[in-house]
Design a protein around this motif. Structure first.
Motif, PDB file in Angstrom:
ATOM      1  N   GLY A  83      -2.857  -6.685   0.967  1.00  0.00           N
ATOM      2  CA  GLY A  83      -3.717  -5.521   0.741  1.00  0.00           C
ATOM      3  C   GLY A  83      -3.901  -5.356  -0.756  1.00  0.00           C
ATOM      4  O   GLY A  83      -3.771  -4.270  -1.310  1.00  0.00           O
ATOM      5  N   ARG A  88      -4.309  -5.261  -8.820  1.00  0.00           N
ATOM      6  CA  ARG A  88      -3.538  -4.420  -9.759  1.00  0.00           C
ATOM      7  C   ARG A  88      -2.075  -4.877  -9.810  1.00  0.00           C
ATOM      8  O   ARG A  88      -1.505  -5.062 -10.897  1.00  0.00           O
ATOM      9  N   GLU A 105      -6.586  -9.682   1.211  1.00  0.00           N
ATOM     10  CA  GLU A 105      -7.267  -8.392   1.105  1.00  0.00           C
ATOM     11  C   GLU A 105      -8.419  -8.358   2.123  1.00  0.00           C
ATOM     12  O   GLU A 105      -9.110  -9.350   2.318  1.00  0.00           O
ATOM     13  N   LEU A 133      -4.595  -7.723   7.460  1.00  0.00           N
ATOM     14  CA  LEU A 133      -3.214  -8.175   7.661  1.00  0.00           C
ATOM     15  C   LEU A 133      -2.910  -8.340   9.146  1.00  0.00           C
ATOM     16  O   LEU A 133      -2.050  -9.140   9.523  1.00  0.00           O
TER      17      LEU A 133
HETATM   18  C1  LIG Z   1      -4.662   2.028  -1.483  1.00  0.00           C
HETATM   19  S1  LIG Z   1      -5.392   0.440  -1.779  1.00  0.00           S
HETATM   20  C2  LIG Z   1      -3.998  -0.368  -2.515  1.00  0.00           C
HETATM   21  C3  LIG Z   1      -4.347  -1.655  -3.196  1.00  0.00           C
HETATM   22  C4  LIG Z   1      -3.127  -2.343  -3.835  1.00  0.00           C
HETATM   23  N1  LIG Z   1      -2.092  -2.606  -2.852  1.00  0.00           N
HETATM   24  C5  LIG Z   1      -2.592  -1.526  -4.955  1.00  0.00           C
HETATM   25  O1  LIG Z   1      -1.549  -0.874  -4.780  1.00  0.00           O
HETATM   26  O2  LIG Z   1      -3.215  -1.513  -6.026  1.00  0.00           O
HETATM   27  C6  LIG Z   1      -5.428  -0.217  -0.110  1.00  0.00           C
HETATM   28  C7  LIG Z   1      -6.005  -1.621  -0.033  1.00  0.00           C
HETATM   29  O3  LIG Z   1      -5.754  -2.130   1.277  1.00  0.00           O
HETATM   30  C8  LIG Z   1      -6.928  -2.778   1.757  1.00  0.00           C
HETATM   31  N2  LIG Z   1      -6.862  -2.760   3.227  1.00  0.00           N
HETATM   32  C9  LIG Z   1      -7.143  -1.742   4.074  1.00  0.00           C
HETATM   33  N3  LIG Z   1      -6.914  -2.100   5.348  1.00  0.00           N
HETATM   34  C10 LIG Z   1      -6.453  -3.386   5.292  1.00  0.00           C
HETATM   35  C11 LIG Z   1      -6.033  -4.317   6.286  1.00  0.00           C
HETATM   36  N4  LIG Z   1      -6.036  -4.001   7.579  1.00  0.00           N
HETATM   37  N5  LIG Z   1      -5.629  -5.534   5.876  1.00  0.00           N
HETATM   38  C12 LIG Z   1      -5.630  -5.868   4.551  1.00  0.00           C
HETATM   39  N6  LIG Z   1      -6.025  -5.041   3.574  1.00  0.00           N
HETATM   40  C13 LIG Z   1      -6.429  -3.803   3.939  1.00  0.00           C
HETATM   41  C14 LIG Z   1      -8.059  -1.957   1.169  1.00  0.00           C
HETATM   42  O4  LIG Z   1      -9.277  -2.667   1.184  1.00  0.00           O
HETATM   43  C15 LIG Z   1      -7.510  -1.688  -0.232  1.00  0.00           C
HETATM   44  O5  LIG Z   1      -7.814  -2.740  -1.091  1.00  0.00           O
END
Ligand SMILES: C[S@@+](CC[C@H](N)C(=O)[O-])C[C@H]1O[C@@H](n2cnc3c(N)ncnc32)[C@H](O)[C@@H]1O
Length: 238
Positions: A83, A88, A105, A133
């Motif tokens: 994700g 970052r 992602e 995921l």
């Molecule tokens: C709150 S952001 C956090 C991004 C990163 N982990 C950080 O802390 O900077 C959540 C991220 O999870 C991704 N996301 C949401 N649902 C997901 C899924 N089912 N599988 C993978 N990524 C997902 C979103 O697109 C987004 O980029």
């Protein structure tokens, strides 16, 4: 290894079967939400870009004692950022500690920005996997650390357990999964319909980890975040 490959092959079949019957709205709504979010640190953190340095420092302090370089057992060859958004965590935490990093992602528009955001060190990012995921299958034995932060609320319990099991197979010898997530203070989980995610109580995370066959080897609450936000817990799992 042959047994492991067979186990992973079965889980691939199960994943695909399972996703046919899954609540498509739950996953679809999250995808639509994140498609509209700007590919910036502020976008990743819901307007809280200012907490990023505190977050990264807390993560580094949590992980470092496990690393071979600090007398622990974990190699520093390869990490997976789950994700990952625009990278970052890959940029600030993982690339400085590991030889190379893969990112997984859901949204391609974040991955499109990732190499530019990360800069010259992005040459050490090997793979940018565009996948949820709930469907992703890490290569067996590939990763020294699998980092999951601020994303697991986007998985339903059953899919989270299966994901954890696949991650376990994806670890190298002495490898570890790190989970860093918001936790609800009440006994009940919160559901946010705007981004289609759960905030689980700490106890529920622990139950799901146990059901996945994982052992918690360290747990810590992140310090220094502003008042009024959810408590954030870090778990190191084997
Ligand atoms: C709150 S952001 C956090 C991004 C990163 N982990 C950080 O802390 O900077 C959540 C991220 O999870 C991704 N996301 C949401 N649902 C997901 C899924 N089912 N599988 C993978 N990524 C997902 C979103 O697109 C987004 O980029």
């Amino acid at each position: 290894m042959a047994d492991q490959a067979e186990e992973n092959k079965q889980s691939e079949e199960e994943v695909h079967y399972d996703l046919k019957v899954v609540d498509e709205k739950f996953y679809g709504d999250a995808k639509v939400y994140w498609e509209k979010i700007s590919p910036t640190v502020d976008g990743m953190l819901g307007g809280f870009a200012k907490i990023s340095p505190t977050d990264i420092n807390g993560s580094r302090a949590f992980l470092r004692p496990f690393m071979k370089i600090s007398g622990g057992k974990v190699n520093n060859k390869k990490a997976l950022d789950c994700g990952a958004g625009i990278g970052r965590i890959t940029k600030r935490l993982l690339l400085p500690m590991f030889d190379s990093v893969d990112m997984v992602e859901l949204n391609q528009h974040f991955l499109n920005e990732a190499r530019g955001f990360i800069g010259s060190e992005s040459k050490r990012v090997d793979n940018l996997f565009c996948s949820g995921l709930q469907e992703f299958i890490p290569e067996i034995g590939r990763y020294d650390v699998i980092w999951c932060q601020w994303v697991l609320g986007h998985l339903k319990d059953k899919h989270l357990i299966e994901f954890f099991k696949r991650c376990k197979l994806g670890l190298s010898p002495n490898g570890m999964i790190i989970v860093k997530e918001n936790t609800a203070s009440d006994a009940e989980r919160d559901f946010d319909s705007s981004d289609s995610s759960f905030t689980r109580p700490r106890r529920e995370f622990v139950d799901l980890m146990t059901q996945s066959g994982l052992t918690i080897v360290k747990e810590e609450k992140q310090k220094g975040f502003p008042k009024g936000v959810y408590d954030v817990f870090m778990f190191a799992l084997r």
